[in-house]
Design a protein around this motif. Structure first.
Motif, PDB file in Angstrom:
ATOM      1  N   GLN A  54       4.702   5.184   1.084  1.00 39.71           N
ATOM      2  CA  GLN A  54       5.076   5.391  -0.621  1.00 39.71           C
ATOM      3  C   GLN A  54       4.767   7.214  -0.472  1.00 39.71           C
ATOM      4  OE1 GLN A  54       4.882   2.780  -3.983  1.00 39.71           O
ATOM      5  NE2 GLN A  54       6.760   3.123  -3.321  1.00 39.71           N
ATOM      6  N   ASP A  59      10.908  10.157   0.597  1.00 40.11           N
ATOM      7  CA  ASP A  59       9.702   8.805   1.425  1.00 40.11           C
ATOM      8  C   ASP A  59       9.272   8.530   3.242  1.00 40.11           C
ATOM      9  OD1 ASP A  59      11.618   7.209   2.434  1.00 40.11           O
ATOM     10  OD2 ASP A  59      11.809   5.744   1.209  1.00 40.11           O
ATOM     11  N   THR A  82       1.565   1.649   4.653  1.00 40.99           N
ATOM     12  CA  THR A  82       1.204   0.986   3.594  1.00 40.99           C
ATOM     13  C   THR A  82       0.878   0.429   2.819  1.00 40.99           C
ATOM     14  OG1 THR A  82       3.879  -0.068   2.496  1.00 40.99           O
ATOM     15  CG2 THR A  82       2.670  -0.850   5.084  1.00 40.99           C
ATOM     16  N   ALA A  83       1.394   0.280   1.481  1.00 44.53           N
ATOM     17  CA  ALA A  83       0.089  -0.966   0.436  1.00 44.53           C
ATOM     18  C   ALA A  83       1.237  -1.974   0.401  1.00 44.53           C
ATOM     19  CB  ALA A  83       0.059  -0.519  -1.015  1.00 44.53           C
ATOM     20  N   PHE A  84       2.486  -2.334   1.173  1.00 48.68           N
ATOM     21  CA  PHE A  84       3.631  -2.891   1.075  1.00 48.68           C
ATOM     22  C   PHE A  84       3.538  -4.129   2.355  1.00 48.68           C
ATOM     23  CE2 PHE A  84       5.429   0.409  -1.460  1.00 48.68           C
ATOM     24  CZ  PHE A  84       4.699  -0.253  -2.947  1.00 48.68           C
ATOM     25  N   ALA A  85       3.487  -5.347   1.988  1.00 46.00           N
ATOM     26  CA  ALA A  85       3.279  -6.089   3.054  1.00 46.00           C
ATOM     27  C   ALA A  85       3.920  -7.031   3.453  1.00 46.00           C
ATOM     28  CB  ALA A  85       1.850  -6.084   4.018  1.00 46.00           C
ATOM     29  N   MET A  86       5.555  -6.861   3.017  1.00 46.45           N
ATOM     30  CA  MET A  86       5.842  -8.229   1.653  1.00 46.45           C
ATOM     31  C   MET A  86       7.242  -8.908   2.641  1.00 46.45           C
ATOM     32  SD  MET A  86       5.806  -7.073  -1.791  1.00 46.45           S
ATOM     33  CE  MET A  86       6.743  -8.705  -2.753  1.00 46.45           C
ATOM     34  N   ASP A  89       9.378  -6.269   4.797  1.00 44.77           N
ATOM     35  CA  ASP A  89       9.343  -4.857   5.078  1.00 44.77           C
ATOM     36  C   ASP A  89       9.211  -3.957   6.438  1.00 44.77           C
ATOM     37  OD1 ASP A  89       8.628  -4.511   2.397  1.00 44.77           O
ATOM     38  OD2 ASP A  89       6.217  -4.753   2.317  1.00 44.77           O
ATOM     39  N   SER A 103      -1.687  -1.696   7.102  1.00 44.49           N
ATOM     40  CA  SER A 103      -1.707  -1.824   5.837  1.00 44.49           C
ATOM     41  C   SER A 103      -2.865  -1.298   5.473  1.00 44.49           C
ATOM     42  CB  SER A 103      -1.523  -3.431   4.517  1.00 44.49           C
ATOM     43  OG  SER A 103      -2.591  -4.584   5.940  1.00 44.49           O
TER      44      SER A 103
END
Length: 132
Positions: A54, A59, A82-86, A89, A103
């Motif tokens: 991000q 990006d 990344t702060a996203f680990a969904m 992703d 993460s």
């Protein structure tokens, strides 16, 4: 040790990642946005890029695709931060060209293990390419 480019727009995350990597003996290059990171990668050809996903403007996934499509930087492994680990992703990051991801919040041992894995893997690939 390795020369590592960190592309991260959050000063606290840059400071933490930098401290972890320097404590392990790595040399750092730092960029706070994707265009600056791309320029540093092309100029210095680091051994590894840590890429925040991000970033403002372009990006991290777009920046990774740009790195991978450039013959000067295409072989440099990219570790996504990344702060996203969904769900989904990881597939998006790998499709963009990231070799792995870590993460946030960053954890010392996790980051160093991922960096070491990519540097060892990249070195093994380069040695195999030399003899081929």
């Amino acid at each position: 040790m390795a020369r590592i480019l960190i592309v991260e727009d959050t000063p606290a995350n840059m400071l933490l990642a930098g401290a972890i990597l320097q404590s392990a003996g790595h040399t750092l290059l730092q960029a706070s946005d994707a265009p600056q990171g791309l320029a540093l990668a092309r100029e210095h050809r680091p051994d590894l890029v840590l890429m925040d996903i991000q970033l403002p403007g372009m990006d991290g996934l777009a920046a990774t695709r740009a790195l991978k499509s450039d013959e000067r930087t295409g072989g440099i492994p990219v570790l996504a931060l990344t702060a996203f680990a969904m769900k989904g992703d990881e597939e998006r990051m790998r499709a963009a060209g990231c070799a792995a991801y870590v993460s946030k919040p960053l954890r010392y041992q996790q980051l160093l293990a991922a960096v070491d894995d990519l540097l060892v893997h990249d070195a093994a690939n380069n040695e195999q390419g030399v003899g081929s």
